[in-house]
Design an enzyme around this catalytic site. Structure first.
Site, PDB file in Angstrom:
ATOM      1  N   HIS A  97       0.971  -1.049  -0.144  1.00  0.00           N
ATOM      2  CA  HIS A  97       0.001   0.153   0.047  1.00  0.00           C
ATOM      3  C   HIS A  97       0.793   1.205  -0.088  1.00  0.00           C
ATOM      4  CE1 HIS A  97      -2.216   3.284   2.347  1.00  0.00           C
ATOM      5  NE2 HIS A  97      -2.923   3.235   1.203  1.00  0.00           N
ATOM      6  N   SER A  98       0.688   2.008  -1.073  1.00  0.00           N
ATOM      7  CA  SER A  98       1.134   3.407  -0.870  1.00  0.00           C
ATOM      8  C   SER A  98       2.979   3.170  -0.955  1.00  0.00           C
ATOM      9  CB  SER A  98       0.922   4.271   0.107  1.00  0.00           C
ATOM     10  OG  SER A  98       1.243   5.685  -0.046  1.00  0.00           O
ATOM     11  N   MET A  99       3.479   3.694   0.070  1.00  0.00           N
ATOM     12  CA  MET A  99       4.890   3.669  -0.012  1.00  0.00           C
ATOM     13  C   MET A  99       5.349   2.174  -0.029  1.00  0.00           C
ATOM     14  SD  MET A  99       7.791   4.687   2.924  1.00  0.00           S
ATOM     15  CE  MET A  99       7.217   3.490   4.038  1.00  0.00           C
TER      16      MET A  99
END
Length: 279
Positions: A97-99
């Protein structure tokens, strides 16, 4: 679901695991300043897998780096590689998720023999810096690091106050973020403060160039699923437009919610991931 700790060469990694270790591995990497609680709503939807949601170093219950160190997402990729080798995991599906999706992208490109599928939630490619902006990025990073030296952590009188503060700093509801906040808090004499290392809030001292990022994406051999929130970050849409054509095997699905759509719509997100994993 239970908490476990893995001892690596220089630090201890905390994780929430579910399922049997003899089943196919789903390795989940959370976003910046989040923790393994990011996957609490979907983790029990995969009974036929060994689901491992970790706290990246500096986050949650994992060790912080030494006092003379800093954090860079490429170094987290090495931590995850060590974790995989420590457990002799193979044929892994990454969920980022994301980073965490950017870290997953680097890992899938660099060690294609380890991963059979990559699922990124609100993450496409990696963040880049224009070549002409490198000196500016280095300057901002050094100044932000100096600022963090004297920065004191915020203290909250209650867990609910911390949840309220987290909601005010992002497009996420109190219900969605509660597991992340509770896992990310440390109780002290005056109330509650964040477990996360303050140095995580510093600017990245250097980012990859656009061409380096494209090369990484082009080197990913496994099928890739991009999950986008219907009200997610604009940069994800831009990333799909920019990097999408460089993936060998990429599909995209939209689910209801914002940047943390896997928490906003866990049933929908888990269903999409399961269909991808079992295809």
């Amino acid at each position: 679901m239970k908490e476990v700790f893995y001892q690596l060469t220089h630090r201890k990694i905390a994780a929430i695991v579910s399922g049997s270790p003899d089943k196919p591995v789903l390795l989940a990497l959370h976003g910046w300043l989040d923790n393994a609680g990011s996957f609490a709503f979907i983790q029990n939807k995969f009974p036929d897998h060994f689901f491992v949601a970790i706290d990246l170093p500096g986050h949650g219950h994992s060790d912080h780096k030494s006092a003379d160190a800093h954090y860079h997402f490429l170094d987290w990729a090495e931590d995850i590689y060590q974790l995989i080798q420590h457990n002799n995991w193979q044929n892994i599906t990454l969920i980022g998720h994301s980073m965490g999706g950017m870290i997953s992208t680097v890992l899938a490109a660099s060690f294609p023999e380890l991963f059979i599928k990559l699922c990124n939630i609100e993450a496409v490619g990696v963040l880049v810096t224009q070549q002409s902006k490198v000196p500016e990025q280095v300057r901002k990073a050094i100044l932000s690091r100096q600022k963090q030296i004297s920065r004191q952590k915020v203290t909250y009188p209650s867990v609910q106050a911390a949840i309220k503060a987290r909601v005010l700093h992002g497009d996420i509801s109190a219900q969605s973020v509660e597991n992340i906040v509770v896992r990310g808090l440390l109780q002290i004499n005056t109330g509650y403060t964040w477990r996360a290392d303050n140095r995580l809030r510093s600017e990245s001292i250097i980012r990859l160039t656009e061409q380096q990022a494209v090369t990484l994406v082009e080197e990913i051999q496994c099928p890739v699923l991009i999950i986008k929130g219907s009200n997610g970050y604009k940069m994800v849409e831009q990333g799909i437009e920019h990097f999408g054509k460089h993936y060998k095997y990429m599909t995209c699905e939209v689910v209801d919610g914002g940047h943390h759509c896997h928490l906003d719509s866990p049933e929908q997100t888990a269903k999409v991931i399961l269909e991808f994993v079992n295809k």
